[in-house]
Structures are given as C-alpha cells and as structure tokens.
Design a protein around this motif. Structure first.
Motif, PDB file in Angstrom:
ATOM      1  N   MET A   1       0.747  -1.278  -0.076  1.00  0.00           N
ATOM      2  CA  MET A   1      -0.038   0.093  -0.126  1.00  0.00           C
ATOM      3  C   MET A   1       0.805   1.345   0.035  1.00  0.00           C
ATOM      4  O   MET A   1       1.826   1.438   0.637  1.00  0.00           O
ATOM      5  N   THR A   2       0.466   2.273  -0.778  1.00  0.00           N
ATOM      6  CA  THR A   2       1.079   3.543  -0.723  1.00  0.00           C
ATOM      7  C   THR A   2       0.598   4.497   0.110  1.00  0.00           C
ATOM      8  O   THR A   2       1.014   5.752   0.201  1.00  0.00           O
ATOM      9  N   CYS A   3      -0.446   4.517   0.795  1.00  0.00           N
ATOM     10  CA  CYS A   3      -1.074   5.617   1.497  1.00  0.00           C
ATOM     11  C   CYS A   3      -0.503   5.392   2.774  1.00  0.00           C
ATOM     12  O   CYS A   3       0.242   4.647   3.204  1.00  0.00           O
ATOM     13  N   ASP A   4      -0.809   6.404   3.513  1.00  0.00           N
ATOM     14  CA  ASP A   4      -0.115   7.002   4.939  1.00  0.00           C
ATOM     15  C   ASP A   4      -1.198   6.212   5.879  1.00  0.00           C
ATOM     16  O   ASP A   4      -2.304   6.697   6.074  1.00  0.00           O
ATOM     17  N   LEU A   5      -0.697   5.079   6.625  1.00  0.00           N
ATOM     18  CA  LEU A   5      -1.449   4.284   7.560  1.00  0.00           C
ATOM     19  C   LEU A   5      -1.015   5.137   8.909  1.00  0.00           C
ATOM     20  O   LEU A   5      -1.946   4.567   9.896  1.00  0.00           O
ATOM     21  N   ARG A   6      -0.371   5.975   9.242  1.00  0.00           N
ATOM     22  CA  ARG A   6       0.065   6.532  10.546  1.00  0.00           C
ATOM     23  C   ARG A   6      -1.275   6.745  11.353  1.00  0.00           C
ATOM     24  O   ARG A   6      -2.260   7.537  10.943  1.00  0.00           O
ATOM     25  N   GLU A   7      -1.351   6.710  12.714  1.00  0.00           N
ATOM     26  CA  GLU A   7      -2.265   6.762  13.512  1.00  0.00           C
ATOM     27  C   GLU A   7      -1.886   7.858  14.555  1.00  0.00           C
ATOM     28  O   GLU A   7      -0.806   7.678  15.093  1.00  0.00           O
ATOM     29  N   TYR A   8      -3.001   8.737  15.017  1.00  0.00           N
ATOM     30  CA  TYR A   8      -2.554   9.801  16.006  1.00  0.00           C
ATOM     31  C   TYR A   8      -3.270   9.630  17.028  1.00  0.00           C
ATOM     32  O   TYR A   8      -4.642   9.428  16.851  1.00  0.00           O
ATOM     33  N   THR A   9      -3.001   9.772  18.209  1.00  0.00           N
ATOM     34  CA  THR A   9      -4.058   9.511  19.557  1.00  0.00           C
ATOM     35  C   THR A   9      -5.193  10.616  19.508  1.00  0.00           C
ATOM     36  O   THR A   9      -4.915  11.810  19.163  1.00  0.00           O
ATOM     37  N   THR A  10      -6.438  10.322  19.897  1.00  0.00           N
ATOM     38  CA  THR A  10      -7.550  11.111  19.901  1.00  0.00           C
ATOM     39  C   THR A  10      -7.318  12.353  21.071  1.00  0.00           C
ATOM     40  O   THR A  10      -7.814  13.535  20.763  1.00  0.00           O
ATOM     41  N   VAL A  11      -6.668  12.010  22.153  1.00  0.00           N
ATOM     42  CA  VAL A  11      -6.832  12.880  23.274  1.00  0.00           C
ATOM     43  C   VAL A  11      -5.309  13.835  23.034  1.00  0.00           C
ATOM     44  O   VAL A  11      -5.678  15.315  23.047  1.00  0.00           O
ATOM     45  N   THR A  12      -4.288  13.275  22.710  1.00  0.00           N
ATOM     46  CA  THR A  12      -3.047  14.221  22.679  1.00  0.00           C
ATOM     47  C   THR A  12      -2.565  14.626  21.333  1.00  0.00           C
ATOM     48  O   THR A  12      -1.743  15.420  21.093  1.00  0.00           O
ATOM     49  N   GLY A  13      -3.010  13.981  20.352  1.00  0.00           N
ATOM     50  CA  GLY A  13      -2.807  14.219  19.054  1.00  0.00           C
ATOM     51  C   GLY A  13      -1.482  13.490  18.364  1.00  0.00           C
ATOM     52  O   GLY A  13      -0.791  13.963  17.500  1.00  0.00           O
ATOM     53  N   LYS A  14      -0.749  12.804  19.417  1.00  0.00           N
ATOM     54  CA  LYS A  14       0.644  12.075  19.096  1.00  0.00           C
ATOM     55  C   LYS A  14       0.618  10.990  18.181  1.00  0.00           C
ATOM     56  O   LYS A  14      -0.354  10.243  18.517  1.00  0.00           O
ATOM     57  N   LEU A  15       1.611  10.815  17.357  1.00  0.00           N
ATOM     58  CA  LEU A  15       1.721   9.453  16.609  1.00  0.00           C
ATOM     59  C   LEU A  15       1.927   8.518  17.391  1.00  0.00           C
ATOM     60  O   LEU A  15       2.750   8.142  18.434  1.00  0.00           O
ATOM     61  N   ARG A  16       1.083   7.209  17.313  1.00  0.00           N
ATOM     62  CA  ARG A  16       1.007   5.929  18.069  1.00  0.00           C
ATOM     63  C   ARG A  16       2.125   5.132  17.555  1.00  0.00           C
ATOM     64  O   ARG A  16       2.551   5.109  16.426  1.00  0.00           O
ATOM     65  N   ARG A  17       2.842   4.379  18.271  1.00  0.00           N
ATOM     66  CA  ARG A  17       3.736   3.460  18.078  1.00  0.00           C
ATOM     67  C   ARG A  17       2.941   2.071  17.764  1.00  0.00           C
ATOM     68  O   ARG A  17       1.513   2.086  18.373  1.00  0.00           O
ATOM     69  N   VAL A  18       3.389   1.266  16.913  1.00  0.00           N
ATOM     70  CA  VAL A  18       2.664   0.132  16.516  1.00  0.00           C
ATOM     71  C   VAL A  18       3.420  -1.160  16.391  1.00  0.00           C
ATOM     72  O   VAL A  18       4.728  -1.026  16.321  1.00  0.00           O
ATOM     73  N   GLY A  19       3.105  -2.275  16.593  1.00  0.00           N
ATOM     74  CA  GLY A  19       3.948  -3.641  16.547  1.00  0.00           C
ATOM     75  C   GLY A  19       3.050  -4.597  15.930  1.00  0.00           C
ATOM     76  O   GLY A  19       1.836  -4.713  15.314  1.00  0.00           O
ATOM     77  N   GLU A  20       3.609  -5.724  15.471  1.00  0.00           N
ATOM     78  CA  GLU A  20       2.959  -6.840  15.006  1.00  0.00           C
ATOM     79  C   GLU A  20       2.405  -7.513  15.780  1.00  0.00           C
ATOM     80  O   GLU A  20       2.461  -7.416  17.158  1.00  0.00           O
ATOM     81  N   PHE A  21       1.433  -8.383  15.487  1.00  0.00           N
ATOM     82  CA  PHE A  21       0.516  -9.111  16.721  1.00  0.00           C
ATOM     83  C   PHE A  21       1.121 -10.068  17.545  1.00  0.00           C
ATOM     84  O   PHE A  21       1.812 -10.620  17.149  1.00  0.00           O
ATOM     85  N   ASP A  22       0.733  -9.703  18.873  1.00  0.00           N
ATOM     86  CA  ASP A  22       1.279 -10.439  20.000  1.00  0.00           C
ATOM     87  C   ASP A  22       0.400 -11.371  20.494  1.00  0.00           C
ATOM     88  O   ASP A  22      -0.461 -10.983  21.178  1.00  0.00           O
TER      89      ASP A  22
END
Length: 349
Positions: free
Chosen positions: A256-277
């Motif tokens: 995919m070429t789209c931007d998947l980045r997510e930001y927190t609803t409350v603070t607007g900070k970029l979320r960290r992301v991981g593989e399924f655990d």
C-alpha cells in the motif's frame, strides 16, 4: 440476562466504540449504554450519515442519539468535555443519567498530573483521571494533597443526577439491553495487564467495567473482546510494545502507498505500532472469557476491495492468529464503520 460488555484485549484503540455501536444497532428494543472510565481515551464511531465522531466522555455507541446514556459511580467526568460533547451531538439531556457518586475531575487533579511528571514518565494524557482515582481512594486523608469531588456536589450536574444502579436494575427486569462500553485495553490494566507501572489508573477487564457500573454479574450474557491486527501504544515512554515495527513497514508489506499512521485522539501524538502479539491476547482471553472476539484493522493487510475479492491472504493471517490465541475470530473490521461475520468461504454481514 441482557448485559453486553465491550472491552479491549491489547493496549487500547482496538475499535471498542465501533463494536459497541454495532451491538446497539443489532439489538431489538430499547438500549442503555454505560460509559465507564474517563476522558483519558477517545472512542470513535461513524453515524448513519457517515459523520465521524471522536468522543472522550460520551460513549461512541450513543451517536445515533437513540439510547439512554448512563455515567455510573465508576466513571470520571470532565464536565467541560462532557457538556461540549452533549452540545456537539445535540443529545437529549433527558436521556443522560449520572450517578450521585460519579467522580468529577478538577483542575487540581490535572495540575497534579502535570507537575508529577506522569505525562513524560508513562505516556499519561494528563487528563486528571489518575489523580481523581487517587483522591477518591485517599478518602480525604489529611496528609494527601488531592480532594475528591462527586457529581452530587457539582452544581452543573444536578439535573442529570439519578440512582443509576436502581434505574439500571429496573431496566434489566424489563429485559432492557445494557451495553457497557469499556475503555482502554487489557495491556494497560492496573492490576493484571502485566506492564505496571506503564499502566492506566484502573483495571480494564470486563469484571472491572461491570463493577464500575454498579451491576451484578448474574445479568451478563455477552462479553465482547476487541483486538486489532497490529496493536498500538501511545507515543513516548508509554511502556513495552512487543514486536514493535513502523507504519511504513506495515504499508510496505501490504503493498500500500497510503499513509497508515495513526494519532491519539486525546493528545494528537503519533502512535507506536507492533506486529500481532499472541501472548498478551491469550492472557486477556483468560481474564475476560469473552463470548465473542472481534479483529479490527484488517484493512492494514491491503486495500479492502482486494481483500474481499481474494480472501486467501486474509485467511492465512486469521488462521495464524486463531492458532496463537487458541480461539476463533467471530467478527472482522475491514474499515472504521462496520464489522462482518467470520465466514471464510465468503464474507457475510
């Protein structure tokens, strides 16, 4: 026994609000929605007109404006946020019920969290929920600096006050469905999440949500645990995230070429992301014994249209997850607005 509880099985932002709304929409007859926790996490859902609502105080499951909303004794209210969301939703005030004993977050609580360094130390949102919990538990101890405030003592909340436990009990006797919209996720749970002190100020299990609601376990017939294909944690020093990766890597693997980045609803900070655990989810299953498991963010495996046309890649991914958690996935979320049932011979709504 008409109580549904919706809880998260990872670190929050699993899509609980969307799922709680789905349960409301699938229920015949009147529904009451309970929101436990406080405004330190946001819940997002889309109304029937396709409008996105990101709410911190009102439950996401109320956005169709057709349910009673209850804030029980185990809720934490930022009155300014609550009133703003009521106004934004144009929600009927006569359908909002607040326990006399619901906790009110004060400016003192928020200031204490800022000065205590919790925002940088554990990734706290600084919303004052943790301080309000501490003030309540301190019980006006003379050597503790924070004071508790309850809804019964807040002038602006007087018109919403009710004996919510009795009202909910009476509704249950009429077979009225109650949906408890839990907040955050099992990995953030104070008591049993396993990541203390990088945790929230409350327990986040189904049992804890029920206790905060003031209801008996005898009436629960539906526990739904929501997980996501790629778990997240908030930015900064919020705690361990097993198998951490990047948004760019997820997009690259999905072609995919789209931007998947997510930001927190409350603070607007970029979320960290991981593989399924799988280990975390297995512990969450043991603690919650869910009747149903929902796997959201399936669109991170590739474009939704491609996935639905050729289900083979989805099937492999799901089979691997079901193998590591030891449970069947019951519903999938391929977009922020809906869920579909698990039918790997063809997707059915």
């Amino acid at each position: 026994m008409p109580i549904s509880i919706v809880i998260g099985g990872q670190f929050g932002s699993e899509g609980k609000g969307k799922v709680a709304l789905e349960i409301v929409r699938r229920t015949c007859g009147p529904v009451t929605v309970i929101r436990v926790g406080g405004p330190n996490s946001g819940h997002t859902a889309y109304d029937r007109n396709g409008k996105k609502w990101a709410l911190r105080q009102m439950p996401a499951a109320c956005i169709d404006r057709n349910v009673d909303v209850v804030f029980p004794a185990g809720s934490y209210l930022d009155v300014d946020i609550l009133f703003r969301e009521i106004a934004d939703l144009a929600y009927p005030p006569e359908r909002i019920f607040i326990s006399h004993y619901a906790n009110v977050i004060t400016e003192q609580h928020k200031a204490w969290e800022r000065s205590a360094g919790l925002i940088s130390a554990i990734g706290s949102t600084g919303s004052g929920v943790g301080a309000a919990v501490m003030a309540s538990v301190a019980r006006e101890a003379g050597d503790f600096p924070l004071k508790a405030l309850h809804a019964r003592d807040h002038g602006q909340l007087q018109r919403f006050l009710h004996d919510t436990t009795t009202a909910l009990y009476n509704g249950l006797q009429l077979d009225r469905r109650i949906v408890i919209e839990g907040s955050q996720g099992f990995g953030l749970s104070l008591l049993d999440g396993g990541y203390w002190p990088k945790a929230t100020a409350r327990s986040t299990t189904a049992a804890a949500a029920l206790a905060e609601s003031g209801l008996s376990p005898r009436y629960v017939d539906d526990v739904t645990m929501v997980i996501r294909s790629f778990p997240i944690r908030v930015a900064g020093e919020s705690g361990p995230l097993p198998r951490e990766t990047t948004w760019d890597e997820i997009a690259r693997n999905a072609g995919m070429t789209c931007d998947l980045r997510e930001y927190t609803t409350v603070t607007g900070k970029l979320r960290r992301v991981g593989e399924f655990d799988g280990e975390l989810v297995r512990r969450a299953i043991a603690a919650n014994a869910p009747h149903r498991i929902v796997l959201n963010h399936m669109d991170y495996l590739g474009p939704k249209e491609d996935l639905l046309r050729s289900f083979s890649s989805v099937s492999r991914f799901v089979s691997r997850i079901e193998s590591v958690i030891g449970r069947r996935i019951d519903w999938f979320g391929f977009d922020p607005m809906s869920v579909v049932a698990n039918d790997l011979t063809g997707v059915s709504v």
